[in-house]
Design a protein around this motif. Structure first.
Motif, PDB file in Angstrom:
ATOM      1  N   ILE A   1       0.834  -1.209   0.000  1.00  0.00           N
ATOM      2  CA  ILE A   1       0.000   0.000   0.000  1.00  0.00           C
ATOM      3  C   ILE A   1       0.864   1.252   0.000  1.00  0.00           C
ATOM      4  O   ILE A   1       0.592   2.223  -0.715  1.00  0.00           O
TER       5      ILE A   1
ATOM      6  N   TYR B   1      -1.764   3.113  -4.211  1.00  0.00           N
ATOM      7  CA  TYR B   1      -3.050   2.852  -3.566  1.00  0.00           C
ATOM      8  C   TYR B   1      -3.533   4.098  -2.831  1.00  0.00           C
ATOM      9  O   TYR B   1      -2.736   4.965  -2.468  1.00  0.00           O
ATOM     10  N   ASP B   2      -4.824   4.148  -2.583  1.00  0.00           N
ATOM     11  CA  ASP B   2      -5.408   5.210  -1.773  1.00  0.00           C
ATOM     12  C   ASP B   2      -4.703   5.211  -0.408  1.00  0.00           C
ATOM     13  O   ASP B   2      -4.716   4.189   0.289  1.00  0.00           O
TER      14      ASP B   2
ATOM     15  N   LEU C   1      -6.372   3.805   2.661  1.00  0.00           N
ATOM     16  CA  LEU C   1      -6.615   2.366   2.733  1.00  0.00           C
ATOM     17  C   LEU C   1      -5.874   1.732   3.897  1.00  0.00           C
ATOM     18  O   LEU C   1      -6.313   0.712   4.448  1.00  0.00           O
TER      19      LEU C   1
ATOM     20  N   TRP D   1      -8.195  -5.225   2.914  1.00  0.00           N
ATOM     21  CA  TRP D   1      -6.938  -5.319   2.164  1.00  0.00           C
ATOM     22  C   TRP D   1      -6.879  -6.554   1.273  1.00  0.00           C
ATOM     23  O   TRP D   1      -6.360  -6.508   0.167  1.00  0.00           O
TER      24      TRP D   1
ATOM     25  N   ILE E   1      -8.866  -5.599  -2.147  1.00  0.00           N
ATOM     26  CA  ILE E   1      -8.358  -4.454  -2.898  1.00  0.00           C
ATOM     27  C   ILE E   1      -6.879  -4.608  -3.241  1.00  0.00           C
ATOM     28  O   ILE E   1      -6.452  -4.350  -4.369  1.00  0.00           O
ATOM     29  N   VAL E   2      -6.098  -5.041  -2.272  1.00  0.00           N
ATOM     30  CA  VAL E   2      -4.661  -5.221  -2.484  1.00  0.00           C
ATOM     31  C   VAL E   2      -4.348  -6.669  -2.880  1.00  0.00           C
ATOM     32  O   VAL E   2      -3.427  -6.928  -3.645  1.00  0.00           O
TER      33      VAL E   2
ATOM     34  N   SER F   1      -3.515  -7.929  -6.453  1.00  0.00           N
ATOM     35  CA  SER F   1      -2.147  -7.780  -6.971  1.00  0.00           C
ATOM     36  C   SER F   1      -1.308  -9.014  -6.666  1.00  0.00           C
ATOM     37  O   SER F   1      -0.485  -9.437  -7.482  1.00  0.00           O
TER      38      SER F   1
ATOM     39  N   ARG G   1     -10.718  -7.650  -6.544  1.00  0.00           N
ATOM     40  CA  ARG G   1     -10.462  -6.355  -5.916  1.00  0.00           C
ATOM     41  C   ARG G   1     -11.732  -5.778  -5.275  1.00  0.00           C
ATOM     42  O   ARG G   1     -11.685  -5.153  -4.213  1.00  0.00           O
TER      43      ARG G   1
END
Length: 200
Positions: A77, A82-83, A86, A93, A96-97, A100, A118
């Motif tokens: 992150i 990333y935002d 977050l 996580w 969204i992460v 990846s 995601r």
């Protein structure tokens, strides 16, 4: 436990290799959940004229990074685009992460699969059929056991969009009752598909 079979369209690994690699990073309970989500995603795909193999594969992979160390997520992150906010929401996580890590570790390149992974934790203001299938399958798979689960399944199997709306509303209500932080994108999803009944 019966191994799942996927086509090799979306991954260079064989079904057996993928199965073993995913199993190696999960507890028995989490792996059983992943299989349940895969099976439910396949059923929802068949009901909604979507590719059942692609849905089943995405469901199987959705929690790949769920039990990764928090430090691994924080590092990604902070180093990648990333935002920044977050970092304050560890429960989301792994979606969204985590997508990846699915791409890097398993060689999954299909953008629709990665996007569905995601979005499966919080939803979004715009969701494809696959996004909705995985989002809902995660909520209603056979190992889930909460007071409203039978109703959630009934709604979802009858109408995917309504099932998604049901889940978003139920999850926000649950988090509010527990006084837990809610990632802002979940409110965006709620406003788009529940409060405003947006057409997809």
């Amino acid at each position: 436990m019966t191994k799942l079979e996927f086509t090799d369209t979306y991954c260079d690994l064989s079904s057996s290799e993928l199965f073993n690699k995913v199993q190696s990073v999960m507890s028995e309970k989490r792996f059983k959940h992943s299989i349940g989500v895969s099976q439910t995603a396949r059923k929802l795909a068949e009901l909604n004229d979507y590719d059942p193999n692609k849905a089943a594969l995405t469901g199987f992979l959705h929690d790949y990074a769920k039990e990764f160390p928090e430090e691994k997520f924080r590092e990604k992150i902070l180093k990648e685009n990333y935002d920044p906010d977050l970092i304050l929401y560890p429960p989301v996580w792994h979606g969204i992460v985590g997508a990846s890590f699915v791409e890097e570790d398993l060689g999954i390149k299909d953008p629709e699969i990665l996007t569905a992974i995601r979005k499966h934790t919080v939803g979004d203001r715009s969701m494809t059929t696959l996004d909705q299938i995985v989002f809902v399958a995660d909520f209603i798979e056979p190992n889930r056991d909460f007071p409203a689960v039978d109703e959630a399944r009934k709604v979802a199997f009858a109408d995917l969009k309504e099932g998604m709306c049901y889940e978003i509303a139920h999850t926000i209500q649950f988090l509010v009752q527990k006084r837990q932080a809610i990632y802002p994108k979940m409110f965006e999803a709620y406003n788009s598909y529940v409060a405003n009944k947006r057409e997809i």
